[in-house]
Design a protein around this motif. Structure first.
Motif, PDB file in Angstrom:
ATOM      1  N   GLY A  30       0.799  -1.223   0.000  1.00 42.03           N
ATOM      2  CA  GLY A  30       0.000   0.000   0.000  1.00 42.03           C
ATOM      3  C   GLY A  30       0.827   1.266   0.000  1.00 42.03           C
ATOM      4  O   GLY A  30       0.342   2.325  -0.418  1.00 42.03           O
ATOM      5  N   THR A  31       2.085   1.178   0.475  1.00 45.30           N
ATOM      6  CA  THR A  31       2.929   2.379   0.517  1.00 45.30           C
ATOM      7  C   THR A  31       3.690   2.617  -0.780  1.00 45.30           C
ATOM      8  O   THR A  31       4.424   3.603  -0.882  1.00 45.30           O
ATOM      9  CB  THR A  31       3.955   2.284   1.663  1.00 45.30           C
ATOM     10  N   LEU A  32       3.548   1.753  -1.776  1.00 45.94           N
ATOM     11  CA  LEU A  32       4.277   1.936  -3.028  1.00 45.94           C
ATOM     12  C   LEU A  32       3.881   3.228  -3.733  1.00 45.94           C
ATOM     13  O   LEU A  32       4.633   3.746  -4.563  1.00 45.94           O
ATOM     14  CB  LEU A  32       4.033   0.736  -3.958  1.00 45.94           C
ATOM     15  N   GLY A  33       2.698   3.746  -3.402  1.00 47.16           N
ATOM     16  CA  GLY A  33       2.267   5.013  -3.991  1.00 47.16           C
ATOM     17  C   GLY A  33       3.136   6.182  -3.595  1.00 47.16           C
ATOM     18  O   GLY A  33       3.042   7.262  -4.190  1.00 47.16           O
ATOM     19  N   GLN A  34       4.015   5.995  -2.602  1.00 49.35           N
ATOM     20  CA  GLN A  34       4.914   7.064  -2.193  1.00 49.35           C
ATOM     21  C   GLN A  34       6.114   7.217  -3.131  1.00 49.35           C
ATOM     22  O   GLN A  34       6.713   8.283  -3.188  1.00 49.35           O
ATOM     23  CB  GLN A  34       5.438   6.800  -0.773  1.00 49.35           C
ATOM     24  N   ILE A  49      15.358  10.609  -0.756  1.00 51.68           N
ATOM     25  CA  ILE A  49      14.476  11.108   0.308  1.00 51.68           C
ATOM     26  C   ILE A  49      13.100  10.458   0.208  1.00 51.68           C
ATOM     27  O   ILE A  49      12.496  10.092   1.226  1.00 51.68           O
ATOM     28  CB  ILE A  49      14.371  12.642   0.231  1.00 51.68           C
ATOM     29  N   ALA A  50      12.588  10.287  -1.023  1.00 49.76           N
ATOM     30  CA  ALA A  50      11.262   9.697  -1.206  1.00 49.76           C
ATOM     31  C   ALA A  50      11.218   8.263  -0.682  1.00 49.76           C
ATOM     32  O   ALA A  50      10.263   7.869  -0.001  1.00 49.76           O
ATOM     33  CB  ALA A  50      10.878   9.732  -2.683  1.00 49.76           C
ATOM     34  N   ILE A  51      12.239   7.462  -0.987  1.00 48.88           N
ATOM     35  CA  ILE A  51      12.275   6.088  -0.482  1.00 48.88           C
ATOM     36  C   ILE A  51      12.391   6.083   1.038  1.00 48.88           C
ATOM     37  O   ILE A  51      11.762   5.273   1.730  1.00 48.88           O
ATOM     38  CB  ILE A  51      13.445   5.322  -1.121  1.00 48.88           C
ATOM     39  N   ASN A  52      13.186   7.000   1.564  1.00 42.08           N
ATOM     40  CA  ASN A  52      13.335   7.103   3.015  1.00 42.08           C
ATOM     41  C   ASN A  52      12.004   7.471   3.669  1.00 42.08           C
ATOM     42  O   ASN A  52      11.601   6.888   4.681  1.00 42.08           O
ATOM     43  CB  ASN A  52      14.403   8.142   3.351  1.00 42.08           C
ATOM     44  N   LEU A  53      11.312   8.433   3.066  1.00 44.68           N
ATOM     45  CA  LEU A  53      10.029   8.849   3.628  1.00 44.68           C
ATOM     46  C   LEU A  53       8.980   7.751   3.534  1.00 44.68           C
ATOM     47  O   LEU A  53       8.040   7.703   4.344  1.00 44.68           O
ATOM     48  CB  LEU A  53       9.529  10.111   2.909  1.00 44.68           C
ATOM     49  N   GLN A  54       9.127   6.870   2.543  1.00 44.22           N
ATOM     50  CA  GLN A  54       8.170   5.771   2.410  1.00 44.22           C
ATOM     51  C   GLN A  54       8.178   4.890   3.648  1.00 44.22           C
ATOM     52  O   GLN A  54       7.145   4.339   4.041  1.00 44.22           O
ATOM     53  CB  GLN A  54       8.498   4.944   1.164  1.00 44.22           C
ATOM     54  N   THR A  55       9.357   4.743   4.267  1.00 45.11           N
ATOM     55  CA  THR A  55       9.438   3.908   5.470  1.00 45.11           C
ATOM     56  C   THR A  55       8.662   4.510   6.638  1.00 45.11           C
ATOM     57  O   THR A  55       8.294   3.792   7.567  1.00 45.11           O
ATOM     58  CB  THR A  55      10.905   3.715   5.898  1.00 45.11           C
TER      59      THR A  55
END
Length: 460
Positions: free
Chosen positions: A153-157, A393-399
Protein backbone atom coordinates in the motif's frame (compact mmCIF):
# COMPACT_ATOMS: atom_id res chain seq x y z
CA UNK A 1 22.38 33.90 22.85
CA UNK A 2 21.75 34.68 19.17
CA UNK A 3 23.29 31.34 18.15
CA UNK A 4 20.80 29.50 20.35
CA UNK A 5 17.69 31.02 18.77
CA UNK A 6 17.43 28.46 15.91
CA UNK A 7 17.70 25.65 18.45
CA UNK A 8 15.12 27.36 20.66
CA UNK A 9 12.78 27.59 17.65
CA UNK A 10 13.10 23.88 16.86
CA UNK A 11 12.66 22.94 20.52
CA UNK A 12 9.59 25.17 20.89
CA UNK A 13 7.94 23.62 17.82
CA UNK A 14 8.66 20.14 19.18
CA UNK A 15 7.07 20.99 22.53
CA UNK A 16 3.96 22.47 20.89
CA UNK A 17 3.58 19.38 18.69
CA UNK A 18 3.87 17.09 21.71
CA UNK A 19 1.09 19.09 23.37
CA UNK A 20 -1.17 17.92 20.56
CA UNK A 21 -1.68 21.09 18.52
CA UNK A 22 -2.15 20.77 14.71
CA UNK A 23 1.11 20.58 12.78
CA UNK A 24 0.44 23.50 10.43
CA UNK A 25 -0.54 25.88 13.22
CA UNK A 26 2.30 24.67 15.42
CA UNK A 27 4.89 25.38 12.72
CA UNK A 28 3.62 28.77 11.61
CA UNK A 29 2.32 30.08 14.96
CA UNK A 30 5.35 29.08 17.02
CA UNK A 31 7.72 30.47 14.41
CA UNK A 32 5.95 33.85 14.41
CA UNK A 33 5.99 34.05 18.23
CA UNK A 34 9.70 33.21 18.41
CA UNK A 35 10.39 35.69 15.59
CA UNK A 36 8.67 38.48 17.53
CA UNK A 37 10.68 37.59 20.64
CA UNK A 38 13.89 37.52 18.61
CA UNK A 39 13.14 40.87 16.99
CA UNK A 40 12.36 42.38 20.42
CA UNK A 41 15.86 41.43 21.61
CA UNK A 42 17.51 42.35 18.30
CA UNK A 43 18.36 38.79 17.27
CA UNK A 44 16.10 38.59 14.23
CA UNK A 45 16.43 40.27 10.83
CA UNK A 46 13.29 42.34 10.21
CA UNK A 47 13.68 41.86 6.45
CA UNK A 48 12.56 38.25 6.80
CA UNK A 49 9.25 39.35 8.35
CA UNK A 50 8.72 41.70 5.40
CA UNK A 51 9.34 38.78 3.02
CA UNK A 52 6.67 36.65 4.69
CA UNK A 53 3.65 37.83 2.60
CA UNK A 54 5.56 37.16 -0.62
CA UNK A 55 6.47 33.68 0.59
CA UNK A 56 2.85 32.79 1.41
CA UNK A 57 1.61 34.32 -1.86
CA UNK A 58 4.22 32.30 -3.72
CA UNK A 59 2.88 29.08 -2.20
CA UNK A 60 -0.70 29.87 -3.19
CA UNK A 61 0.20 30.81 -6.76
CA UNK A 62 2.64 27.95 -7.39
CA UNK A 63 1.60 26.28 -10.64
CA UNK A 64 3.39 23.03 -9.86
CA UNK A 65 1.30 22.45 -6.76
CA UNK A 66 -1.91 22.44 -8.82
CA UNK A 67 -0.99 18.80 -9.50
CA UNK A 68 -1.68 17.95 -5.84
CA UNK A 69 -5.51 18.37 -5.85
CA UNK A 70 -5.71 16.82 -9.32
CA UNK A 71 -3.80 13.67 -8.31
CA UNK A 72 -5.79 13.47 -5.07
CA UNK A 73 -9.02 13.75 -7.06
CA UNK A 74 -7.84 10.99 -9.40
CA UNK A 75 -7.00 8.69 -6.51
CA UNK A 76 -10.23 9.23 -4.59
CA UNK A 77 -12.32 8.79 -7.75
CA UNK A 78 -10.56 5.52 -8.61
CA UNK A 79 -11.07 4.32 -5.05
CA UNK A 80 -14.82 4.63 -5.59
CA UNK A 81 -14.86 3.08 -9.07
CA UNK A 82 -14.17 -0.51 -7.86
CA UNK A 83 -10.95 -0.72 -9.88
CA UNK A 84 -9.03 -2.06 -6.87
CA UNK A 85 -11.68 -4.66 -6.07
CA UNK A 86 -11.67 -6.05 -9.62
CA UNK A 87 -7.88 -6.09 -9.77
CA UNK A 88 -7.54 -7.94 -6.47
CA UNK A 89 -10.13 -10.59 -7.37
CA UNK A 90 -8.58 -11.28 -10.77
CA UNK A 91 -4.95 -11.27 -9.63
CA UNK A 92 -5.78 -13.62 -6.77
CA UNK A 93 -7.25 -16.10 -9.27
CA UNK A 94 -4.24 -15.68 -11.57
CA UNK A 95 -1.46 -16.22 -9.01
CA UNK A 96 -3.36 -18.10 -6.28
CA UNK A 97 -2.41 -21.60 -7.50
CA UNK A 98 1.25 -21.03 -6.50
CA UNK A 99 2.67 -20.77 -2.97
CA UNK A 100 2.83 -17.13 -2.00
CA UNK A 101 0.60 -16.31 -4.96
CA UNK A 102 -1.85 -14.23 -2.95
CA UNK A 103 1.03 -12.18 -1.54
CA UNK A 104 2.44 -11.63 -5.02
CA UNK A 105 -1.05 -10.62 -6.21
CA UNK A 106 -1.33 -8.04 -3.43
CA UNK A 107 2.11 -6.63 -4.34
CA UNK A 108 1.29 -6.33 -8.05
CA UNK A 109 -2.10 -4.75 -7.35
CA UNK A 110 -0.39 -2.34 -4.94
CA UNK A 111 2.00 -1.40 -7.75
CA UNK A 112 -0.85 -0.79 -10.22
CA UNK A 113 -2.84 1.22 -7.69
CA UNK A 114 0.30 3.21 -6.83
CA UNK A 115 0.74 4.12 -10.48
CA UNK A 116 -2.90 5.11 -10.85
CA UNK A 117 -3.98 6.50 -7.47
CA UNK A 118 -0.96 7.13 -5.23
CA UNK A 119 -3.08 7.43 -2.06
CA UNK A 120 -1.64 5.17 0.63
CA UNK A 121 -4.59 5.25 3.01
CA UNK A 122 -7.15 4.26 0.40
CA UNK A 123 -4.93 1.48 -0.97
CA UNK A 124 -4.14 -0.08 2.42
CA UNK A 125 -7.75 0.08 3.61
CA UNK A 126 -9.11 -1.34 0.35
CA UNK A 127 -6.63 -4.23 0.23
CA UNK A 128 -7.06 -4.83 3.95
CA UNK A 129 -10.83 -5.15 3.59
CA UNK A 130 -10.74 -7.28 0.45
CA UNK A 131 -7.68 -9.53 0.78
CA UNK A 132 -6.77 -9.84 4.48
CA UNK A 133 -9.82 -12.03 5.34
CA UNK A 134 -9.08 -14.19 2.28
CA UNK A 135 -5.39 -14.57 3.15
CA UNK A 136 -6.20 -15.50 6.74
CA UNK A 137 -8.88 -17.94 5.59
CA UNK A 138 -6.28 -19.54 3.28
CA UNK A 139 -4.08 -20.05 6.38
CA UNK A 140 -1.50 -17.40 5.51
CA UNK A 141 0.76 -16.45 8.38
CA UNK A 142 -0.99 -13.36 9.88
CA UNK A 143 2.21 -11.31 10.13
CA UNK A 144 3.20 -12.09 6.52
CA UNK A 145 -0.28 -11.15 5.26
CA UNK A 146 -0.35 -7.90 7.26
CA UNK A 147 3.16 -6.89 6.26
CA UNK A 148 2.52 -7.53 2.58
CA UNK A 149 -0.64 -5.41 2.56
CA UNK A 150 0.95 -2.51 4.47
CA UNK A 151 4.13 -2.46 2.37
CA UNK A 152 2.33 -2.81 -0.97
CA UNK A 153 0.00 0.00 0.00
CA UNK A 154 2.93 2.38 0.52
CA UNK A 155 4.28 1.94 -3.03
CA UNK A 156 2.27 5.01 -3.99
CA UNK A 157 4.91 7.06 -2.19
CA UNK A 158 7.66 6.21 -4.68
CA UNK A 159 5.99 4.98 -7.88
CA UNK A 160 4.81 7.98 -9.93
CA UNK A 161 2.48 9.77 -10.07
CA UNK A 162 3.28 10.23 -6.40
CA UNK A 163 2.10 13.19 -4.35
CA UNK A 164 5.27 13.05 -2.24
CA UNK A 165 7.33 13.41 -5.45
CA UNK A 166 5.24 16.44 -6.45
CA UNK A 167 5.86 18.06 -3.07
CA UNK A 168 9.55 17.10 -3.06
CA UNK A 169 9.95 18.48 -6.56
CA UNK A 170 8.72 21.88 -5.48
CA UNK A 171 10.73 21.92 -2.24
CA UNK A 172 13.94 20.70 -3.90
CA UNK A 173 13.52 23.19 -6.71
CA UNK A 174 13.54 26.03 -4.18
CA UNK A 175 16.46 24.40 -2.33
CA UNK A 176 18.40 24.05 -5.59
CA UNK A 177 17.93 27.70 -6.45
CA UNK A 178 18.94 28.70 -2.92
CA UNK A 179 22.06 26.52 -3.14
CA UNK A 180 23.04 28.21 -6.39
CA UNK A 181 22.53 31.66 -4.88
CA UNK A 182 24.64 30.68 -1.87
CA UNK A 183 27.41 29.66 -4.27
CA UNK A 184 27.07 32.90 -6.23
CA UNK A 185 25.59 31.17 -9.29
CA UNK A 186 22.64 32.77 -11.03
CA UNK A 187 20.93 30.13 -13.15
CA UNK A 188 17.30 29.51 -14.18
CA UNK A 189 17.76 25.73 -13.80
CA UNK A 190 15.34 24.00 -11.42
CA UNK A 191 14.37 20.50 -10.36
CA UNK A 192 11.19 19.54 -12.18
CA UNK A 193 8.58 17.12 -10.88
CA UNK A 194 8.86 15.29 -14.20
CA UNK A 195 12.56 14.61 -13.52
CA UNK A 196 11.67 13.04 -10.16
CA UNK A 197 8.86 10.98 -11.70
CA UNK A 198 11.22 9.53 -14.30
CA UNK A 199 14.06 9.08 -11.83
CA UNK A 200 11.83 7.16 -9.41
CA UNK A 201 10.63 4.60 -11.96
CA UNK A 202 13.56 2.17 -11.82
CA UNK A 203 14.01 2.29 -8.01
CA UNK A 204 10.25 1.90 -7.57
CA UNK A 205 10.10 -1.17 -9.81
CA UNK A 206 13.17 -2.60 -8.05
CA UNK A 207 11.35 -2.19 -4.75
CA UNK A 208 8.37 -4.12 -6.15
CA UNK A 209 10.79 -6.84 -7.30
CA UNK A 210 12.29 -6.93 -3.81
CA UNK A 211 8.86 -7.48 -2.25
CA UNK A 212 8.10 -10.31 -4.70
CA UNK A 213 11.51 -11.95 -4.13
CA UNK A 214 10.85 -11.86 -0.38
CA UNK A 215 7.48 -13.54 -0.92
CA UNK A 216 9.11 -16.22 -3.08
CA UNK A 217 11.72 -16.74 -0.36
CA UNK A 218 8.99 -17.23 2.25
CA UNK A 219 7.29 -19.72 -0.09
CA UNK A 220 10.53 -21.70 -0.40
CA UNK A 221 11.71 -21.70 3.21
CA UNK A 222 8.34 -21.45 5.02
CA UNK A 223 5.81 -22.98 2.60
CA UNK A 224 3.25 -23.49 5.38
CA UNK A 225 3.15 -19.69 5.92
CA UNK A 226 1.95 -18.91 2.37
CA UNK A 227 -0.04 -21.92 1.07
CA UNK A 228 -1.48 -22.14 -2.43
CA UNK A 229 -5.20 -22.23 -3.22
CA UNK A 230 -6.46 -25.85 -3.06
CA UNK A 231 -6.65 -27.63 -6.43
CA UNK A 232 -10.42 -27.95 -6.31
CA UNK A 233 -10.89 -24.16 -5.98
CA UNK A 234 -8.55 -23.09 -8.78
CA UNK A 235 -10.17 -21.54 -11.85
CA UNK A 236 -9.73 -22.88 -15.36
CA UNK A 237 -7.30 -20.66 -17.23
CA UNK A 238 -9.26 -20.81 -20.45
CA UNK A 239 -10.02 -18.13 -23.04
CA UNK A 240 -12.86 -16.70 -20.96
CA UNK A 241 -10.57 -16.31 -17.94
CA UNK A 242 -7.86 -14.53 -19.96
CA UNK A 243 -10.49 -12.25 -21.46
CA UNK A 244 -11.54 -11.30 -17.93
CA UNK A 245 -7.91 -10.60 -17.01
CA UNK A 246 -7.57 -8.35 -20.06
CA UNK A 247 -10.80 -6.49 -19.29
CA UNK A 248 -9.70 -5.82 -15.70
CA UNK A 249 -6.07 -4.88 -16.44
CA UNK A 250 -6.53 -2.82 -19.58
CA UNK A 251 -8.40 0.25 -18.17
CA UNK A 252 -5.93 1.07 -15.34
CA UNK A 253 -2.98 0.34 -17.63
CA UNK A 254 -4.35 2.76 -20.23
CA UNK A 255 -4.74 5.40 -17.52
CA UNK A 256 -1.18 4.80 -16.28
CA UNK A 257 0.22 5.06 -19.81
CA UNK A 258 -1.80 8.22 -20.47
CA UNK A 259 -0.51 9.94 -17.31
CA UNK A 260 3.10 8.75 -17.20
CA UNK A 261 3.52 8.41 -20.94
CA UNK A 262 2.52 12.02 -21.55
CA UNK A 263 5.21 13.09 -19.07
CA UNK A 264 7.92 10.74 -20.39
CA UNK A 265 7.44 11.83 -23.99
CA UNK A 266 7.22 15.51 -23.13
CA UNK A 267 3.64 15.85 -24.33
CA UNK A 268 2.42 17.24 -21.01
CA UNK A 269 3.82 18.67 -17.81
CA UNK A 270 3.08 16.77 -14.57
CA UNK A 271 0.31 19.26 -13.79
CA UNK A 272 -1.27 18.75 -17.22
CA UNK A 273 -0.85 14.98 -16.89
CA UNK A 274 -2.62 15.16 -13.52
CA UNK A 275 -5.63 16.71 -15.24
CA UNK A 276 -5.54 13.87 -17.79
CA UNK A 277 -5.54 11.41 -14.90
CA UNK A 278 -8.47 13.14 -13.21
CA UNK A 279 -10.56 12.98 -16.37
CA UNK A 280 -9.49 9.38 -16.98
CA UNK A 281 -10.52 8.42 -13.45
CA UNK A 282 -13.99 9.86 -14.05
CA UNK A 283 -14.26 7.90 -17.30
CA UNK A 284 -13.30 4.67 -15.51
CA UNK A 285 -15.88 5.38 -12.81
CA UNK A 286 -18.48 5.96 -15.53
CA UNK A 287 -17.56 2.67 -17.23
CA UNK A 288 -18.09 0.87 -13.91
CA UNK A 289 -21.36 2.81 -13.44
CA UNK A 290 -20.07 4.43 -10.27
CA UNK A 291 -20.10 8.04 -11.47
CA UNK A 292 -23.06 9.97 -10.13
CA UNK A 293 -23.71 13.35 -8.58
CA UNK A 294 -23.42 11.96 -5.04
CA UNK A 295 -20.12 10.27 -5.88
CA UNK A 296 -18.74 13.40 -7.54
CA UNK A 297 -19.69 15.57 -4.54
CA UNK A 298 -18.11 13.09 -2.12
CA UNK A 299 -14.88 12.96 -4.17
CA UNK A 300 -14.68 16.74 -4.43
CA UNK A 301 -15.30 17.10 -0.70
CA UNK A 302 -12.54 14.60 0.17
CA UNK A 303 -10.16 16.22 -2.31
CA UNK A 304 -10.79 19.62 -0.75
CA UNK A 305 -10.08 18.32 2.76
CA UNK A 306 -6.80 16.65 1.78
CA UNK A 307 -5.62 19.57 -0.36
CA UNK A 308 -6.43 22.12 2.34
CA UNK A 309 -4.45 20.10 4.88
CA UNK A 310 -1.42 19.89 2.57
CA UNK A 311 -1.43 23.60 1.71
CA UNK A 312 -1.96 24.69 5.31
CA UNK A 313 1.04 22.62 6.37
CA UNK A 314 2.99 24.02 3.42
CA UNK A 315 2.27 27.61 4.51
CA UNK A 316 3.15 26.85 8.13
CA UNK A 317 6.38 25.16 7.05
CA UNK A 318 7.25 28.09 4.76
CA UNK A 319 6.90 30.48 7.71
CA UNK A 320 8.98 28.16 9.89
CA UNK A 321 11.83 27.86 7.36
CA UNK A 322 11.81 31.63 6.74
CA UNK A 323 12.11 32.37 10.47
CA UNK A 324 14.75 29.64 10.84
CA UNK A 325 16.85 31.32 8.15
CA UNK A 326 16.21 34.70 9.73
CA UNK A 327 17.94 33.50 12.90
CA UNK A 328 20.87 32.18 10.87
CA UNK A 329 19.88 28.56 11.34
CA UNK A 330 20.85 27.67 7.77
CA UNK A 331 24.41 28.80 8.48
CA UNK A 332 24.55 26.59 11.57
CA UNK A 333 23.32 23.60 9.58
CA UNK A 334 25.85 24.30 6.82
CA UNK A 335 28.74 24.49 9.28
CA UNK A 336 27.61 21.36 11.11
CA UNK A 337 27.19 19.20 8.00
CA UNK A 338 30.37 20.53 6.37
CA UNK A 339 32.45 19.68 9.44
CA UNK A 340 31.24 16.08 9.68
CA UNK A 341 33.83 13.35 9.13
CA UNK A 342 33.46 11.77 5.71
CA UNK A 343 32.54 15.00 3.96
CA UNK A 344 29.58 14.70 1.61
CA UNK A 345 29.12 10.98 2.32
CA UNK A 346 28.96 11.60 6.06
CA UNK A 347 26.52 14.49 5.61
CA UNK A 348 24.17 12.44 3.41
CA UNK A 349 24.35 9.47 5.78
CA UNK A 350 23.46 11.63 8.78
CA UNK A 351 20.57 13.36 7.00
CA UNK A 352 19.15 10.01 5.86
CA UNK A 353 19.44 8.65 9.39
CA UNK A 354 17.65 11.70 10.81
CA UNK A 355 14.87 11.42 8.20
CA UNK A 356 14.46 7.72 8.99
CA UNK A 357 14.24 8.36 12.74
CA UNK A 358 11.82 11.26 12.26
CA UNK A 359 9.61 8.88 10.29
CA UNK A 360 8.83 7.06 13.55
CA UNK A 361 7.03 10.12 14.93
CA UNK A 362 6.21 12.49 12.03
CA UNK A 363 4.22 12.29 8.80
CA UNK A 364 6.03 12.54 5.45
CA UNK A 365 4.39 15.91 4.73
CA UNK A 366 5.86 17.54 7.86
CA UNK A 367 9.28 16.03 7.14
CA UNK A 368 9.17 17.21 3.53
CA UNK A 369 8.18 20.77 4.35
CA UNK A 370 10.23 21.26 7.52
CA UNK A 371 13.46 19.27 7.23
CA UNK A 372 14.14 19.20 3.48
CA UNK A 373 14.13 23.02 3.03
CA UNK A 374 16.76 23.24 5.80
CA UNK A 375 19.16 20.49 4.71
CA UNK A 376 18.40 20.54 0.96
CA UNK A 377 20.39 23.68 0.02
CA UNK A 378 23.38 22.47 2.04
CA UNK A 379 23.49 19.03 0.42
CA UNK A 380 22.90 20.37 -3.08
CA UNK A 381 25.67 22.94 -2.60
CA UNK A 382 27.98 19.95 -2.00
CA UNK A 383 27.43 18.93 -5.63
CA UNK A 384 24.79 16.20 -5.20
CA UNK A 385 22.44 15.45 -8.07
CA UNK A 386 19.01 16.85 -7.10
CA UNK A 387 17.08 14.02 -8.80
CA UNK A 388 19.11 11.36 -6.98
CA UNK A 389 18.69 13.21 -3.68
CA UNK A 390 14.94 13.54 -4.24
CA UNK A 391 14.49 9.82 -4.95
CA UNK A 392 16.63 8.92 -1.93
CA UNK A 393 14.48 11.11 0.31
CA UNK A 394 11.26 9.70 -1.21
CA UNK A 395 12.27 6.09 -0.48
CA UNK A 396 13.33 7.10 3.01
CA UNK A 397 10.03 8.85 3.63
CA UNK A 398 8.17 5.77 2.41
CA UNK A 399 9.44 3.91 5.47
CA UNK A 400 7.67 6.46 7.69
CA UNK A 401 4.39 4.75 6.79
CA UNK A 402 5.68 1.41 8.10
CA UNK A 403 7.75 2.32 11.16
CA UNK A 404 5.94 1.96 14.50
CA UNK A 405 4.54 3.44 16.63
CA UNK A 406 3.04 6.08 14.31
CA UNK A 407 3.31 4.44 10.88
CA UNK A 408 0.12 5.48 9.11
CA UNK A 409 -0.14 2.26 7.07
CA UNK A 410 -0.15 0.33 10.36
CA UNK A 411 -3.00 2.47 11.65
CA UNK A 412 -4.97 2.08 8.43
CA UNK A 413 -4.70 -1.72 8.50
CA UNK A 414 -5.36 -1.92 12.24
CA UNK A 415 -8.62 -0.04 11.67
CA UNK A 416 -9.99 -2.65 9.23
CA UNK A 417 -8.24 -5.81 10.47
CA UNK A 418 -10.20 -8.49 12.38
CA UNK A 419 -9.71 -8.57 16.18
CA UNK A 420 -7.74 -11.83 16.05
CA UNK A 421 -4.90 -10.06 14.19
CA UNK A 422 -2.80 -8.46 16.91
CA UNK A 423 -0.90 -5.21 16.62
CA UNK A 424 2.30 -7.10 17.42
CA UNK A 425 1.75 -9.34 14.37
CA UNK A 426 1.34 -6.26 12.18
CA UNK A 427 4.59 -4.80 13.53
CA UNK A 428 6.47 -8.09 12.97
CA UNK A 429 5.03 -8.36 9.47
CA UNK A 430 6.34 -4.99 8.26
CA UNK A 431 9.86 -5.47 9.67
CA UNK A 432 11.21 -7.43 6.64
CA UNK A 433 9.77 -4.85 4.25
CA UNK A 434 11.42 -2.00 6.16
CA UNK A 435 14.72 -3.87 5.75
CA UNK A 436 14.04 -4.26 2.01
CA UNK A 437 13.46 -0.52 1.70
CA UNK A 438 16.65 0.26 3.63
CA UNK A 439 18.53 -2.16 1.35
CA UNK A 440 17.07 -0.32 -1.65
CA UNK A 441 18.23 2.95 -0.11
CA UNK A 442 21.76 1.58 0.30
CA UNK A 443 21.74 0.22 -3.28
CA UNK A 444 20.67 3.61 -4.63
CA UNK A 445 23.41 5.28 -2.60
CA UNK A 446 26.03 2.97 -4.14
CA UNK A 447 24.60 3.19 -7.66
CA UNK A 448 23.19 6.72 -8.21
CA UNK A 449 22.67 5.94 -11.89
CA UNK A 450 19.57 3.96 -10.96
CA UNK A 451 17.85 7.33 -10.43
CA UNK A 452 19.79 9.56 -12.84
CA UNK A 453 20.23 7.38 -15.93
CA UNK A 454 16.63 7.32 -17.18
CA UNK A 455 16.03 11.11 -16.92
CA UNK A 456 19.24 11.63 -18.89
CA UNK A 457 18.00 9.29 -21.62
CA UNK A 458 14.55 10.83 -21.82
CA UNK A 459 15.80 14.42 -22.11
CA UNK A 460 18.64 13.76 -24.56
Amino acid sequence: MAELMPLLLVLAVGVVLLLGYPVALSLGGTALVIALVGEWFGYFDHAFIEALPNRVYGVMTNGTLIAVPLFVFMGVMLERSRVAENLLDTMALLFGPMRGGLGISVTLVGMLLAASTGIVGATVVTMGLLTLPTMLRRHYDPSVAAGTICASGTLGQIIPPSIVLVLLGDVLSSAYQQAQLDMGIFSPDTVSVGDLFIGALIPGLMLVAGYIIYMIGVAIFRPQAVPAIPVGERPRHDARFWLRVLQVLLPPLVLIVAVLGSILYGVATPTEAASVGAVGAMLLAAVHRQLGLDTLLAVVRQTTIVTSMVFLIFIGAAIFSLVFRGFGGDELVTEFLSDLPGGTVGAVALVMLVLFLLGFILDFIEITFVVVPIVGPVLLAMGLDPVWLGVMIAINLQTSFLTPPFGFALFYLRGVAPPELSTGEIYRGVAPFILIQLLMLATLALFPGLATWLPGQVYQ
